[in-house]
Enzyme design. Structure first.
Site, PDB file in Angstrom:
ATOM      1  N   SER A  45       5.108   3.494  -6.218  1.00 43.09           N
ATOM      2  CA  SER A  45       4.444   3.047  -5.036  1.00 43.09           C
ATOM      3  C   SER A  45       3.365   1.937  -5.113  1.00 43.09           C
ATOM      4  O   SER A  45       2.912   1.326  -4.463  1.00 43.09           O
ATOM      5  CB  SER A  45       3.689   4.021  -4.205  1.00 43.09           C
ATOM      6  OG  SER A  45       4.411   4.585  -3.245  1.00 43.09           O
TER       7      SER A  45
ATOM      8  N   LYS B  66       3.949  -1.322  -3.430  1.00 46.45           N
ATOM      9  CA  LYS B  66       3.232  -1.787  -1.951  1.00 46.45           C
ATOM     10  C   LYS B  66       1.853  -2.610  -2.388  1.00 46.45           C
ATOM     11  O   LYS B  66       1.404  -3.358  -1.271  1.00 46.45           O
ATOM     12  CB  LYS B  66       2.492  -0.491  -1.447  1.00 46.45           C
ATOM     13  CG  LYS B  66       3.738   0.595  -1.160  1.00 46.45           C
ATOM     14  CD  LYS B  66       3.293   1.763  -0.711  1.00 46.45           C
ATOM     15  CE  LYS B  66       4.310   2.681  -0.154  1.00 46.45           C
ATOM     16  NZ  LYS B  66       3.851   4.139  -0.337  1.00 46.45           N
TER      17      LYS B  66
ATOM     18  N   SER C  71      -0.921   5.807   1.090  1.00 47.94           N
ATOM     19  CA  SER C  71       0.651   5.455   0.391  1.00 47.94           C
ATOM     20  C   SER C  71       1.718   5.721   1.375  1.00 47.94           C
ATOM     21  O   SER C  71       2.709   6.048   1.132  1.00 47.94           O
ATOM     22  CB  SER C  71       1.005   5.974  -0.844  1.00 47.94           C
ATOM     23  OG  SER C  71       1.852   5.406  -1.744  1.00 47.94           O
TER      24      SER C  71
END
Length: 311
Positions: free
Chosen positions: A71, A74, A132
């Protein structure tokens, strides 16, 4: 992201639990500048520390080795949105059922966005970076991509992520997803590239504000005409624990292991650090920062609420 799913309380409070741990293998650490003390040993497979003021490498470990980044992807998702020409942070985005279906199908982390709710782009950035949320990532990709269908728009957005990486000179970075959930394991970066990307992103005031937030409470018009209350805690436990910590993003998948991109500021010195595949990511981040600031910091790690996301 690992399998985890959020629920909504009577106040529609976001909740979910999960964590993934992987064992990291140590390799030698190289120091790129003179220091009174050698750099700390960390168990991460890849690590990097950047002084953003001077743009100097402070320490590196397998810094140019391509690895899955989970993640931490991101960070680029947020940057593409924030550097969109004519961006309106107050633009409302209606949450589609397919965003929720995507999270369920992929077993991904979630901001538990509710179908029909209207959240602003700014709120979606919080949902993206704090819990997240892969549903928030899909909402942003669908909104800022181009095409006639959600699939076309999200694919277009991923292309924008790769174009941005090229523009920033991130030659060892490639995206095949908008959130780090990679079906073909073709989503990767390096500690060096991630540090450079994050140093650039931290120059954006909105990004800086979002990623330093320990938690947030947001209100959004719900599909039933009432008000939905979203409560998100930052999965980055360095925030609220280590003096001077100001971000940035966690990430965990089975291929990537536990990852952490972090930043701290003390006095006039700001650094960005990257740790990829490290079961001891927080203690190792502390060691890296203490070495940077030539200090020993007493830390009591902030504990996430029981119902908060883990990543």
């Amino acid at each position: 992201m690992h399998k985890r799913r959020g629920t909504v309380t009577r106040r529609w409070k976001v909740a979910a639990v999960a964590s993934t741990v992987a064992v990291a293998i140590a390799v030698p650490v190289a120091m790129a500048q003179a220091s009174a003390e050698p750099p700390p040993e960390v168990s991460a497979k890849g690590a990097y520390l950047l002084d953003t003021g001077s743009d100097k490498e402070l320490m590196a470990k397998a810094a140019d080795t391509k690895r899955p980044m989970a993640s931490t992807t991101k960070i680029m998702t947020a940057l593409v949105v924030l550097e969109t020409r004519g961006l309106d942070l107050d633009k409302q985005v209606t949450i589609k059922q397919e965003y929720r279906d995507y999270v369920t199908k992929s077993g991904a982390s979630t901001a538990d966005l509710q179908t029909g709710d209207k959240l602003t782009v700014n709120q979606l950035l919080y949902g993206l970076m704090l819990p997240s949320g892969c549903d928030a990532a899909m909402a942003l990709a669908d909104t800022f991509g181009t095409g006639d269908t959600t699939a076309e728009r999200t694919k277009s957005f991923i292309s924008k992520m790769n174009t941005k990486a090229k523009d920033l000179g991130l030659t060892n970075t490639k995206y095949d997803s908008f959130d780090g959930v990679s079906a073909d394991a073709d989503n990767y970066s390096t500690p060096h590239d991630l540090a450079q990307l994050t140093g650039h992103a931290m120059e954006n005031a909105t990004f800086d504000t979002v990623v330093k937030s320990v938690s947030t409470e947001q209100e959004a018009p719900a599909a039933n005409g009432h008000t939905r209350y979203y409560s998100w805690d930052n999965t980055n436990q360095l925030l609220g624990s280590y003096q001077g910590a100001i971000g940035v993003k966690t990430g965990t998948t089975t291929p990537a292991g536990p990852c952490l991109v972090f930043s701290a500021k003390r006095g006039d010195k700001t650094v960005v650090g990257v740790i990829l595949n490290d079961a001891d990511r927080y203690p190792d981040a502390k060691k890296m920062l203490d070495w940077t600031y030539d200090t020993t910091t007493e830390v009591k790690w902030r504990q996430l609420p029981k119902d908060a996301q883990r990543d």
